[in-house]
Scaffold this active site. Structure first.
Site, short mmCIF file in Angstrom:
data_model
loop_
_atom_site.label_atom_id
_atom_site.label_comp_id
_atom_site.label_asym_id
_atom_site.label_seq_id
_atom_site.Cartn_x
_atom_site.Cartn_y
_atom_site.Cartn_z
N ARG A 1 7.19 11.12 3.21
CA ARG A 1 6.89 9.97 4.36
C ARG A 1 8.33 10.02 5.02
O ARG A 1 8.20 9.47 6.07
CB ARG A 1 6.64 8.75 3.22
CG ARG A 1 6.51 7.55 4.15
CD ARG A 1 6.37 6.17 3.42
NE ARG A 1 6.67 6.28 2.06
CZ ARG A 1 5.94 6.13 1.13
NH1 ARG A 1 4.77 5.94 1.37
NH2 ARG A 1 6.47 6.16 -0.09
N SER B 1 0.84 -1.14 -0.07
CA SER B 1 0.00 -0.06 -0.12
C SER B 1 0.88 1.08 -0.04
O SER B 1 1.95 1.23 0.45
CB SER B 1 -0.80 0.03 1.12
OG SER B 1 -0.12 0.23 2.50
N LYS B 2 0.43 2.22 -0.46
CA LYS B 2 1.10 3.53 -0.64
C LYS B 2 1.25 4.31 0.53
O LYS B 2 2.06 5.13 0.61
CB LYS B 2 0.54 4.41 -1.75
CG LYS B 2 -0.77 5.12 -1.52
CD LYS B 2 -1.14 6.19 -2.56
CE LYS B 2 -2.28 6.89 -2.26
NZ LYS B 2 -2.64 7.79 -3.26
N ARG B 3 0.59 3.79 1.61
CA ARG B 3 0.76 4.23 2.90
C ARG B 3 1.99 4.10 3.47
O ARG B 3 2.61 4.73 4.02
CB ARG B 3 -0.34 3.86 4.07
CG ARG B 3 -1.61 3.75 3.62
CD ARG B 3 -2.23 5.41 3.66
NE ARG B 3 -2.12 5.71 5.16
CZ ARG B 3 -2.37 7.00 5.33
NH1 ARG B 3 -2.97 7.82 4.38
NH2 ARG B 3 -2.14 7.41 6.74
#
Length: 499
Positions: free
Chosen positions: A468, A252-254
RNA sequence: GGCGCCAUCGUCUAUCGGUUAGGACAGCGCCCUUUCAAGGCGCAGAGACGGGUUCGAUUCCCGUUGGCGCUACCA
């Protein structure tokens, strides 16, 4: 039998490496058997689908070297290949189901459905449609229709018995009919759901093998049932394991970069990325891991796809990409790639115009522009915190910006500026104080070329990755903070309309 | 919670009842070398657990545990 496979991405975001993985398997299977590979766009979600996303997906798959025999850009005898252009077809088949009594109109409001599910949850029952509209008399239905009430069409499902789904790799999968919901087939806006559209299209497009992600296993009974209702022979099914984050959760891009665009921006070669994905599909018997698409096709054997969800191991990708760079390319070829990656003429000109006013010697260029040619920057938490904002405010500004950037359609200076200004407003801080840590996170220094331009040049995916990383340095928001900050975001700064 | 899928080194995998359980990435060491890489050589590292079936189980079956997915008028 002429083998036909398809990949059916939904154009609702960035082109995902998982889509490329599924596309690759479908491509290999079709080509191995001398068949056709089809690309179909599943854009029945009108809220989330965008033409930008569709373009990006097509471009990315092409960039990787995948080619389809039929698709929205390639044409073909079974078009259109964009589901939003096939509404009439689905409407016709919904009619067939309705007439045969295999489906029914449901006038329940979203509120009623929500209350129903809540009650079921409270009673520890699995949330499922309770069948209330199934019991409507024809008079009641006529009245509701006359009153122009919105409705959806749901499919009927057997009350008992088991459905056996045959998976090419996993064998028979048994699922009790009473765990299968009365799925919506047509939404109140007249668009079909995935379940209906994929069955109708796969049949009409003569798809013989449906190879898709594991997340579809539990809805396979609905699809099998639809084939039965229509009296069609279902295609063979094979469900692929999902790509994973290092912690084994679904990629997931999280947690990780998932966009093909990110890997391109980072300077991975398309053939290396494709090869890497291919390693997850079929391992080489001789141990040689370099393999082009042709080799991948030749050695493809679906019996050899392992079912455990593979971690997307960036380190191995790095190694493979390195081998391509130094073994598969000579210096001239390498230079050509470098130029195409970082010095495409319009980009180079843009960079030059930003740098020129800020240098005294051409030799100042290196330090000034290094951030544009780097992956991760060697920044520290101290550097991020050394402006006027305290660490908490910086964390919050990064988190807010990251979320808001996700909603930006057009990655341009004006949009980036808008987001950063809205972040400053949300925090009730001066824009200048808010942007300083962004300079550090994006360029590695509090003084550089203009931030918004730098970010546009870097691209959405690199920006996201750097944010991030910075957030990791300062401490990721925990679940409670995330909730509170998102609430704050909604309260104090309604997202401005799309420019 | 319910239903389903999955389970070999940290990671990707080979093995399709009998192997010192093989390879690759990452790690560590040595060699090569003006440095750093690259390259070569080597070291370390795995069958989740418990029952069966079998002369023999990593391999077949069952259970447990764990991971994952689904549980929308999203796909």
């Amino acid at each position: 039998m002429n083998v036909r496979t398809r990949v059916a991405p939904s154009p609702t975001g960035d082109p995902h490496v998982g889509t490329a993985y599924v596309a690759l398997v479908n491509y290999c299977f079709a080509k191995k058997h001398g068949g056709q590979f089809v690309l179909r766009i599943e854009d029945t979600d009108r809220q989330r689908s965008t033409p930008e996303s569709e373009r990006a997906i097509l471009d990315s798959l092409h960039w990787l070297g995948l080619a389809w025999d039929e698709g929205p850009d390639a044409g073909g005898p079974h078009g259109p290949y964009r589901q939003s252009e096939r509404s009439d077809i689905y409407r016709e088949y919904v009619r067939v189901l309705l007439d045969a009594g295999h489906a029914f109109k449901c006038f329940c409001t979203p509120q009623r459905l929500e209350e129903m599910r809540e009650a079921q949850r409270a009673a520890k029952q699995p949330p499922r449609y309770d069948g209330s509209c199934l019991r409507l008399t024809s008079a009641e239905i006529e009245r509701a229709e006359a009153a122009n009430e919105r409705y959806v069409v749901r499919m009927k499902v057997p009350e008992r018995g088991v459905c056996v789904v045959d998976d090419l790799r996993r064998g028979p999968i048994e699922i009790e009919w009473n765990t299968v919901d009365m799925q919506v087939l047509m939404k109140s806006d007249g668009m079909p759901t995935y379940h209906l559209a994929n069955v109708v299209d796969d049949h009409l497009m003569e798809i013989t093998h449906v190879i898709r992600g594991e997340e579809w296993v539990s809805s396979a009974p609905k699809h099998m049932l639809l084939y039965r209702y229509f009296g069609w022979e279902p295609p063979k099914l094979m469900h692929l394991p999902l790509l994973r984050n290092p912690d084994k959760s679904k990629l997931s891009k999280r947690k990780n970069p998932t966009s093909i665009l990110f890997y391109r921006a980072m300077g991975y070669l398309p053939e290396a990325l494709l090869n890497f994905l291919g390693l997850l599909v079929s391992s080489s018997p001789e141990g040689e891991e370099i393999a082009d698409l042709g080799t991948l096709v030749q050695r493809f054997d679906f019996e050899h796809i392992s079912l455990g969800g593979p971690v997307f191991d960036v380190q191995k990708l790095d190694w493979l990409n390195g081998r391509y760079l130094r073994e598969q390319l000579d210096t001239a070829g390498f230079l050509q790639r470098v130029l195409a990656w970082g010095f495409e003429p319009s980009r180079a000109e843009r960079i030059a115009s930003l740098a020129r006013p800020r240098v005294e010697r051409l030799s100042d260029l290196g330090p000034l522009l290094a951030f544009l040619f780097a992956g991760r920057l060697p920044v520290t938490a101290e550097q991020l915190r050394d402006g006027k904002l305290d660490g908490e405010q910086v964390r919050r500004s990064f988190a807010l910006a990251m979320w808001r950037f996700d909603a930006v359609r057009d990655w341009r200076v004006a949009e980036i500026e808008r987001v950063l200004k809205s972040v400053a407003e949300s925090l009730r801080q001066k824009l200048r104080d808010v942007t300083r840590p962004f300079y550090v996170a994006m360029t590695g220094s509090p003084t550089s070329v203009p931030l918004y331009d730098a970010m546009e040049l870097l691209g959405r995916d690199i920006v996201r990755e750097r944010l991030r990383f910075a957030l990791d340095l300062l401490g990721r928001p925990n679940a409670a903070e995330e909730k509170a900050w998102k609430a704050l975001q909604a309260a104090s700064a309604p997202p401005p309309e799309i420019a």
